[in-house]
Write a protein that holds these residues in place. Structure first.
Motif, PDB file in Angstrom:
ATOM      1  N   ARG A  45      12.745 -17.631  34.717  1.00 45.71           N
ATOM      2  CA  ARG A  45      12.678 -17.715  33.250  1.00 45.71           C
ATOM      3  C   ARG A  45      12.232 -16.367  32.690  1.00 45.71           C
ATOM      4  O   ARG A  45      11.546 -15.602  33.382  1.00 45.71           O
ATOM      5  CB  ARG A  45      11.687 -18.790  32.795  1.00 45.71           C
ATOM      6  CG  ARG A  45      12.076 -20.208  33.152  1.00 45.71           C
ATOM      7  CD  ARG A  45      13.175 -20.756  32.261  1.00 45.71           C
ATOM      8  NE  ARG A  45      13.606 -22.072  32.714  1.00 45.71           N
ATOM      9  CZ  ARG A  45      13.018 -23.221  32.370  1.00 45.71           C
ATOM     10  NH1 ARG A  45      11.999 -23.221  31.552  1.00 45.71           N
ATOM     11  NH2 ARG A  45      13.480 -24.364  32.821  1.00 45.71           N
ATOM     12  N   ASP A  56       8.014 -19.942  27.310  1.00 42.03           N
ATOM     13  CA  ASP A  56       8.830 -19.750  28.498  1.00 42.03           C
ATOM     14  C   ASP A  56       8.539 -18.424  29.189  1.00 42.03           C
ATOM     15  O   ASP A  56       8.797 -18.253  30.366  1.00 42.03           O
ATOM     16  CB  ASP A  56      10.322 -19.826  28.140  1.00 42.03           C
ATOM     17  CG  ASP A  56      11.038 -20.837  29.017  1.00 42.03           C
ATOM     18  OD1 ASP A  56      10.501 -21.170  30.094  1.00 42.03           O
ATOM     19  OD2 ASP A  56      12.113 -21.296  28.633  1.00 42.03           O
TER      20      ASP A  56
ATOM     21  N   ASP B 127      18.621 -22.010  30.183  1.00 40.34           N
ATOM     22  CA  ASP B 127      17.299 -21.560  30.628  1.00 40.34           C
ATOM     23  C   ASP B 127      17.370 -20.268  31.446  1.00 40.34           C
ATOM     24  O   ASP B 127      16.358 -19.765  31.916  1.00 40.34           O
ATOM     25  CB  ASP B 127      16.610 -22.665  31.446  1.00 40.34           C
ATOM     26  CG  ASP B 127      17.476 -23.192  32.583  1.00 40.34           C
ATOM     27  OD1 ASP B 127      18.718 -23.119  32.469  1.00 40.34           O
ATOM     28  OD2 ASP B 127      16.920 -23.663  33.587  1.00 40.34           O
TER      29      ASP B 127
END
Lengths: 88, 461
Positions: A45, A56, B127
């Motif tokens: 990430r 994130d 993601d």
């Protein structure tokens, strides 16, 4: 006037950022896009929302886990590490 | 003693601070950013020099910021993170971390201008590092002088994609695709609204000029529906689809890129207002907003709200609302001041433009067909669509709240800020019902304003 260079460390490698830049911004400028691995699937990430909302871009800064790279300003000598899982 | 406490240093908060101070009320302005201006007028450290080229209208921002700094009645706390807030018997208690130290503020008179963030939709590969929000790409450029990548795909829906694409071009990057999912430009048909808001039209043309000079052509009726990582785990390419009016995929091709900036308008950040008990309602586009009366007062007496949290409308509407909120709050604490007809007329004009714009960029249901069983929905807790379906089909969840509790979807660090809105839609879809207002409002209910570690608290006082 131009911004001063600030030296810090990412996974023990020296990185040069500029005054006022966030950890996330300085690392992106340095070509580092993977900031952590997730705790269940160990997926990479990086910076996503860029404004402190999504959590994130979490990294370990000077030993403290779960710090948002996108909103934490770089400081000289700061030790930033890739976060593995929750890393708390 | 501060009579009026304002949260948020963007267009609404700056305007509110100035009007409250001008009416005679001392102001404390709390801003989580290191520098005033909010997302719209975000700037790097002053040593970076003139940033005018990265903004359509930084002049207005600098005027407001400098005026706020010049007024001795206004005290500014930058880098102030509110982590907890409570309301009891007319007193709002804010717990704030400023430079690692905790401070506690008790006030009966608050103006909340907490803004908004990019609305995202889940899709396969969203993601992967390199997939970002348009706001994120822009904040890196405007706030840090950093371009997130050389080859950038800008996609999603809404007028904000234009300044982001223009910003990438000005920073020396290449916009390999600029994709707007909607085809219609219906706002052209509301000619009156366009004519009374010519400054906004000028702003649009300014961006279009920049991107067309770089030979970037916007494509309408296209969307990014999947992202793929290279061997290094970083973004390597995206699948670009031609989509129909309902966003269903017609035809797909693959495009190489380093960064994909994908956003679907904005989601108001109503967390703080919700925690203090301000009534929230669901806007026409499904966004949860804070209810405000004609004086910008929320359902809680003494708590005023302005800017994007009352409904997405852009910087000019935020400023108009901020002025009214500042005057109303000053009146609330006893200053002799009235909101003028002219103030309300200015707000109404900006509101008409905002409404026309939102109606022109609907997010259609077909996006749900891009999501696969293995697609991550909740990025924090790594919950997949199949987990949500299991909670509904096998465990008997009958609403999004139960599905959330059974899967932890939306219960991670971001507290559902990113996935919450989509989860409500995806759960309702699986149950074959329409989401209720209760579903939507409960999805933005968060006990903690900003999660902080115990270490951070212990380091304080």
């Amino acid at each position: 006037m131009s911004p001063a260079e600030i030296k810090f460390y990412f996974d023990d490698q020296e990185v040069i950022g500029l005054t006022g830049q966030s950890v996330g911004a300085a690392l992106l400028a340095n070509g580092d896009r993977i900031l952590r691995k997730t705790r269940f699937n160990e997926k990479a990430r990086g910076v996503f929302c860029g404004i402190g909302v999504c959590f994130d871009c979490l990294v370990v800064i000077d030993g403290l886990a779960n710090q948002r790279a996108c909103i934490t300003e770089i400081k000289a000598g700061m030790k930033v590490q890739t976060q593995a899982g929750a890393d708390a | 003693m501060h009579n009026v406490v304002i949260v948020g240093g963007g267009p609404a908060g700056l305007s509110a601070a100035l009007s409250a101070a001008a009416a005679g009320a001392p102001v404390l302005l709390l801003d989580s950013n290191p520098r005033l201006g909010g997302q719209y007028w975000r700037q790097p450290d002053e040593s970076f020099g003139d940033q005018g080229s990265q903004h359509f209208d930084l002049e207005t921002g600098l005027l407001l910021i400098n005026a706020v700094k010049a007024r001795k009645e206004i005290e500014v706390w930058s880098g102030a993170q509110i982590w907890s807030a409570t309301h009891k018997d007319g007193v709002n208690t804010l717990r704030v971390l400023v430079n690692g130290k905790e401070k506690i503020i008790n006030t009966g008179n608050l103006i909340l201008c907490t803004g908004a963030y990019d609305r995202t939709l889940p899709f396969p590969g969203w993601d992967i590092p390199g997939v970002m929000t348009p706001g994120g790409v822009q904040s890196l450029i405007k706030g840090h002088g950093v371009l997130a990548g050389k080859k950038v795909v800008v996609a999603g829906s809404g007028p904000f994609l234009l300044p982001v694409a223009a910003g990438v071009v000005k920073a020396g990057g290449s916009v390999v695709e600029l994709l707007e999912a909607n085809k219609s430009r219906r706002w052209i048909t509301s000619l009156f609204v366009v004519l009374e808001n010519l400054s906004k039209i000028k702003e649009g043309f300014y961006y279009i000029k920049t991107i067309s000079e770089a030979k970037v052509r916007a494509r309408f009726g296209y969307a990014v529906v999947a992202a793929h990582a290279g061997v290094n785990g970083e973004l390597d390419s995206v699948d670009v689809a031609k989509i129909n009016r309902n966003f269903k995929i017609k035809k797909v091709r693959n495009v190489k890129c380093d960064v994909a900036a994908i956003g679907w308008g904005f989601t108001p950040d109503t967390t703080l207002a919700g925690t203090l008990g301000c009534k929230q309602i669901v806007a026409k586009d499904g966004a949860v907003v804070v209810s405000a009366d004609s004086n910008q007062q929320s359902s809680v007496a003494g708590v005023f709200v302005a800017g994007e949290i009352t409904g997405i409308g852009g910087s000019e509407l935020s400023m108009a609302e901020g002025v009214i909120a500042g005057l109303s709050a000053a009146k609330f604490v006893g200053c002799k001041v009235e909101v003028l007809k002219a103030h309300r007329a200015r707000r109404a004009k900006k509101q008409r433009f905002a409404t026309a714009l939102i109606n022109s960029y609907p997010i259609k249901d077909g996006w749900k067909s891009w999501v696969h069983q293995e697609t991550i929905i909740c990025r924090c807790e790594e919950v997949k669509l199949k987990d949500l379906h299991y909670a509904i089909d096998e465990l008997g969840a009958t609403d999004s709240r139960t599905a959330k509790l059974l899967t932890r979807c939306g219960m991670g660090m971001c507290q559902g800020r990113i996935c919450g809105r989509s989860v409500v839609d995806l759960v309702a879809d699986q149950l074959n019902v329409s989401p209720t207002d209760t579903d939507r409002i409960s999805a933005v209910n968060r006990p903690i304003i900003t999660p902080i570690s115990l270490g951070q608290l212990a380091a304080g006082e």
